[in-house]
Design a protein around this motif. Structure first.
Motif, PDB file in Angstrom:
ATOM      1  N   SER A  28      45.067  41.111  56.165  1.00  0.00           N
ATOM      2  CA  SER A  28      44.183  42.188  56.599  1.00  0.00           C
ATOM      3  C   SER A  28      43.697  43.000  55.404  1.00  0.00           C
ATOM      4  CB  SER A  28      44.937  43.088  57.571  1.00  0.00           C
ATOM      5  OG  SER A  28      45.967  43.781  56.883  1.00  0.00           O
ATOM      6  N   PRO A  29      42.586  43.689  55.568  1.00  0.00           N
ATOM      7  CA  PRO A  29      42.104  44.558  54.487  1.00  0.00           C
ATOM      8  C   PRO A  29      43.128  45.653  54.137  1.00  0.00           C
ATOM      9  CG  PRO A  29      40.398  44.237  56.129  1.00  0.00           C
ATOM     10  CD  PRO A  29      41.655  43.617  56.681  1.00  0.00           C
ATOM     11  N   GLU A  30      43.884  46.096  55.143  1.00  0.00           N
ATOM     12  CA  GLU A  30      44.913  47.111  54.881  1.00  0.00           C
ATOM     13  C   GLU A  30      45.994  46.556  53.956  1.00  0.00           C
ATOM     14  OE1 GLU A  30      44.354  46.235  58.330  1.00  0.00           O
ATOM     15  OE2 GLU A  30      42.733  47.702  58.430  1.00  0.00           O
ATOM     16  N   ALA A  31      46.372  45.311  54.177  1.00  0.00           N
ATOM     17  CA  ALA A  31      47.386  44.681  53.331  1.00  0.00           C
ATOM     18  C   ALA A  31      46.869  44.526  51.906  1.00  0.00           C
ATOM     19  CB  ALA A  31      47.799  43.325  53.900  1.00  0.00           C
ATOM     20  N   GLU A  32      45.600  44.139  51.787  1.00  0.00           N
ATOM     21  CA  GLU A  32      44.965  43.998  50.465  1.00  0.00           C
ATOM     22  C   GLU A  32      44.983  45.344  49.737  1.00  0.00           C
ATOM     23  OE1 GLU A  32      42.820  42.231  47.299  1.00  0.00           O
ATOM     24  OE2 GLU A  32      43.758  41.268  49.010  1.00  0.00           O
ATOM     25  N   ALA A  33      44.615  46.400  50.439  1.00  0.00           N
ATOM     26  CA  ALA A  33      44.597  47.734  49.833  1.00  0.00           C
ATOM     27  C   ALA A  33      46.007  48.168  49.437  1.00  0.00           C
ATOM     28  CB  ALA A  33      43.985  48.741  50.803  1.00  0.00           C
ATOM     29  N   LYS A  34      46.977  47.814  50.266  1.00  0.00           N
ATOM     30  CA  LYS A  34      48.360  48.186  49.972  1.00  0.00           C
ATOM     31  C   LYS A  34      48.855  47.493  48.702  1.00  0.00           C
ATOM     32  CE  LYS A  34      52.699  48.951  52.243  1.00  0.00           C
ATOM     33  NZ  LYS A  34      53.405  49.005  53.506  1.00  0.00           N
ATOM     34  N   VAL A  35      48.484  46.236  48.526  1.00  0.00           N
ATOM     35  CA  VAL A  35      48.873  45.494  47.320  1.00  0.00           C
ATOM     36  C   VAL A  35      48.257  46.150  46.088  1.00  0.00           C
ATOM     37  CG1 VAL A  35      48.564  43.298  46.097  1.00  0.00           C
ATOM     38  CG2 VAL A  35      49.299  43.304  48.477  1.00  0.00           C
ATOM     39  N   GLN A  36      46.985  46.509  46.182  1.00  0.00           N
ATOM     40  CA  GLN A  36      46.309  47.154  45.054  1.00  0.00           C
ATOM     41  C   GLN A  36      46.948  48.515  44.745  1.00  0.00           C
ATOM     42  OE1 GLN A  36      44.100  45.876  43.001  1.00  0.00           O
ATOM     43  NE2 GLN A  36      43.880  43.985  44.131  1.00  0.00           N
ATOM     44  N   ALA A  37      47.269  49.282  45.789  1.00  0.00           N
ATOM     45  CA  ALA A  37      47.899  50.587  45.590  1.00  0.00           C
ATOM     46  C   ALA A  37      49.270  50.427  44.938  1.00  0.00           C
ATOM     47  CB  ALA A  37      48.015  51.323  46.918  1.00  0.00           C
ATOM     48  N   LEU A  38      49.990  49.416  45.363  1.00  0.00           N
ATOM     49  CA  LEU A  38      51.313  49.161  44.789  1.00  0.00           C
ATOM     50  C   LEU A  38      51.200  48.840  43.305  1.00  0.00           C
ATOM     51  CD1 LEU A  38      54.326  48.906  45.416  1.00  0.00           C
ATOM     52  CD2 LEU A  38      53.923  46.519  45.977  1.00  0.00           C
ATOM     53  N   ALA A  39      50.211  48.041  42.948  1.00  0.00           N
ATOM     54  CA  ALA A  39      49.992  47.702  41.538  1.00  0.00           C
ATOM     55  C   ALA A  39      49.698  48.962  40.722  1.00  0.00           C
ATOM     56  CB  ALA A  39      48.852  46.702  41.402  1.00  0.00           C
ATOM     57  N   GLN A  40      48.932  49.865  41.291  1.00  0.00           N
ATOM     58  CA  GLN A  40      48.622  51.111  40.582  1.00  0.00           C
ATOM     59  C   GLN A  40      49.850  52.004  40.463  1.00  0.00           C
ATOM     60  OE1 GLN A  40      45.297  52.729  42.756  1.00  0.00           O
ATOM     61  NE2 GLN A  40      43.811  51.634  41.484  1.00  0.00           N
ATOM     62  N   GLN A  41      50.648  52.079  41.524  1.00  0.00           N
ATOM     63  CA  GLN A  41      51.854  52.901  41.489  1.00  0.00           C
ATOM     64  C   GLN A  41      52.822  52.423  40.414  1.00  0.00           C
ATOM     65  OE1 GLN A  41      52.816  52.591  45.812  1.00  0.00           O
ATOM     66  NE2 GLN A  41      53.333  54.752  45.583  1.00  0.00           N
ATOM     67  N   LEU A  42      52.902  51.123  40.247  1.00  0.00           N
ATOM     68  CA  LEU A  42      53.829  50.558  39.267  1.00  0.00           C
ATOM     69  C   LEU A  42      53.280  50.618  37.842  1.00  0.00           C
ATOM     70  CD1 LEU A  42      55.035  47.405  41.234  1.00  0.00           C
ATOM     71  CD2 LEU A  42      56.257  49.560  40.917  1.00  0.00           C
ATOM     72  N   LYS A  43      52.016  51.000  37.701  1.00  0.00           N
ATOM     73  CA  LYS A  43      51.348  51.083  36.391  1.00  0.00           C
ATOM     74  C   LYS A  43      51.502  49.764  35.635  1.00  0.00           C
ATOM     75  CE  LYS A  43      51.834  56.051  36.017  1.00  0.00           C
ATOM     76  NZ  LYS A  43      52.919  56.672  36.735  1.00  0.00           N
ATOM     77  N   LEU A  44      51.037  48.697  36.277  1.00  0.00           N
ATOM     78  CA  LEU A  44      51.146  47.370  35.687  1.00  0.00           C
ATOM     79  C   LEU A  44      50.180  47.207  34.526  1.00  0.00           C
ATOM     80  CD1 LEU A  44      51.254  45.187  38.931  1.00  0.00           C
ATOM     81  CD2 LEU A  44      53.177  46.022  37.577  1.00  0.00           C
ATOM     82  N   THR A  45      50.620  46.474  33.525  1.00  0.00           N
ATOM     83  CA  THR A  45      49.732  46.102  32.424  1.00  0.00           C
ATOM     84  C   THR A  45      48.804  44.998  32.947  1.00  0.00           C
ATOM     85  OG1 THR A  45      51.154  44.331  31.614  1.00  0.00           O
ATOM     86  CG2 THR A  45      51.567  46.558  30.726  1.00  0.00           C
ATOM     87  N   PRO A  46      47.697  44.732  32.257  1.00  0.00           N
ATOM     88  CA  PRO A  46      46.812  43.645  32.716  1.00  0.00           C
ATOM     89  C   PRO A  46      47.546  42.301  32.844  1.00  0.00           C
ATOM     90  CG  PRO A  46      45.668  44.976  31.100  1.00  0.00           C
ATOM     91  CD  PRO A  46      47.096  45.468  31.140  1.00  0.00           C
ATOM     92  N   LYS A  47      48.421  42.013  31.902  1.00  0.00           N
ATOM     93  CA  LYS A  47      49.183  40.757  31.965  1.00  0.00           C
ATOM     94  C   LYS A  47      50.099  40.743  33.188  1.00  0.00           C
ATOM     95  CE  LYS A  47      52.105  37.731  29.221  1.00  0.00           C
ATOM     96  NZ  LYS A  47      53.458  37.619  29.640  1.00  0.00           N
ATOM     97  N   GLN A  48      50.766  41.864  33.451  1.00  0.00           N
ATOM     98  CA  GLN A  48      51.645  41.946  34.608  1.00  0.00           C
ATOM     99  C   GLN A  48      50.842  41.795  35.903  1.00  0.00           C
ATOM    100  OE1 GLN A  48      53.434  45.773  33.720  1.00  0.00           O
ATOM    101  NE2 GLN A  48      55.446  44.817  33.525  1.00  0.00           N
ATOM    102  N   GLU A  49      49.666  42.422  35.954  1.00  0.00           N
ATOM    103  CA  GLU A  49      48.828  42.306  37.156  1.00  0.00           C
ATOM    104  C   GLU A  49      48.486  40.852  37.435  1.00  0.00           C
ATOM    105  OE1 GLU A  49      45.393  44.771  37.621  1.00  0.00           O
ATOM    106  OE2 GLU A  49      46.478  46.566  37.015  1.00  0.00           O
ATOM    107  N   MET A  50      48.152  40.108  36.387  1.00  0.00           N
ATOM    108  CA  MET A  50      47.784  38.701  36.557  1.00  0.00           C
ATOM    109  C   MET A  50      48.952  37.891  37.120  1.00  0.00           C
ATOM    110  SD  MET A  50      45.440  38.061  33.155  1.00  0.00           S
ATOM    111  CE  MET A  50      45.650  36.315  33.260  1.00  0.00           C
ATOM    112  N   GLU A  51      50.169  38.309  36.826  1.00  0.00           N
ATOM    113  CA  GLU A  51      51.345  37.571  37.280  1.00  0.00           C
ATOM    114  C   GLU A  51      51.890  38.103  38.607  1.00  0.00           C
ATOM    115  OE1 GLU A  51      54.104  37.780  34.030  1.00  0.00           O
ATOM    116  OE2 GLU A  51      52.834  36.608  32.704  1.00  0.00           O
ATOM    117  N   VAL A  52      51.833  39.416  38.811  1.00  0.00           N
ATOM    118  CA  VAL A  52      52.459  40.036  39.979  1.00  0.00           C
ATOM    119  C   VAL A  52      51.558  40.013  41.211  1.00  0.00           C
ATOM    120  CG1 VAL A  52      53.322  42.244  40.900  1.00  0.00           C
ATOM    121  CG2 VAL A  52      54.014  41.487  38.639  1.00  0.00           C
TER     122      VAL A  52
END
Length: 123
Positions: A28-52
């Motif tokens: 769902s779009p909500e799940a997609e948004a939640k994944v993106q928000a989680l990535a921002q909360q964790l302050k992922l590096t670009p490399k980490q984002e590509m893997e996580v």
């Protein structure tokens, strides 16, 4: 300098692809948004984002299916959610720093507790 530029360009292209790519089937779009928000909360590096992000996006439809399954009790749902978390824990621990992984665990536990509380409240 050239390697840094290439890495940053690749990361930017990947992020642009993720933001414009359609959600995975069943996600769902909500799940997609939640994944993106989680990535921002964790302050992922670009490399980490590509893997996580692929790992988290793969988990999202499974979580939604469990949460929306009326045949499961609250305890069964919680156990299944924990099982999914445990499946991907080794991969995520390799990618994330110890602080990021601990923050991820705290966020996930809070989400589970919130879902259980909502269920008890009769929502």
């Amino acid at each position: 300098m050239r390697k840094l530029f290439t890495l940053l360009t690749s990361a930017a292209c990947f992020l642009a692809f993720l933001s414009f790519a359609p959600a995975a089937p069943g996600q769902s779009p909500e799940a997609e948004a939640k994944v993106q928000a989680l990535a921002q909360q964790l302050k992922l590096t670009p490399k980490q984002e590509m893997e996580v992000l692929p790992i988290l996006k793969e988990e999202a439809p499974k979580f939604e299916a469990i949460k929306n399954d009326p045949s499961l009790s609250g305890m069964q749902k919680m156990k299944q959610l924990h099982a999914i978390h445990s499946e991907n824990a080794p991969q995520l621990q390799k990618i994330l720093s110890p602080a990021q992984y601990q923050q991820l665990q705290a966020i996930r536990e809070a989400d589970i507790k919130k879902a259980v509380a909502a269920k008890r409240a009769g929502r």
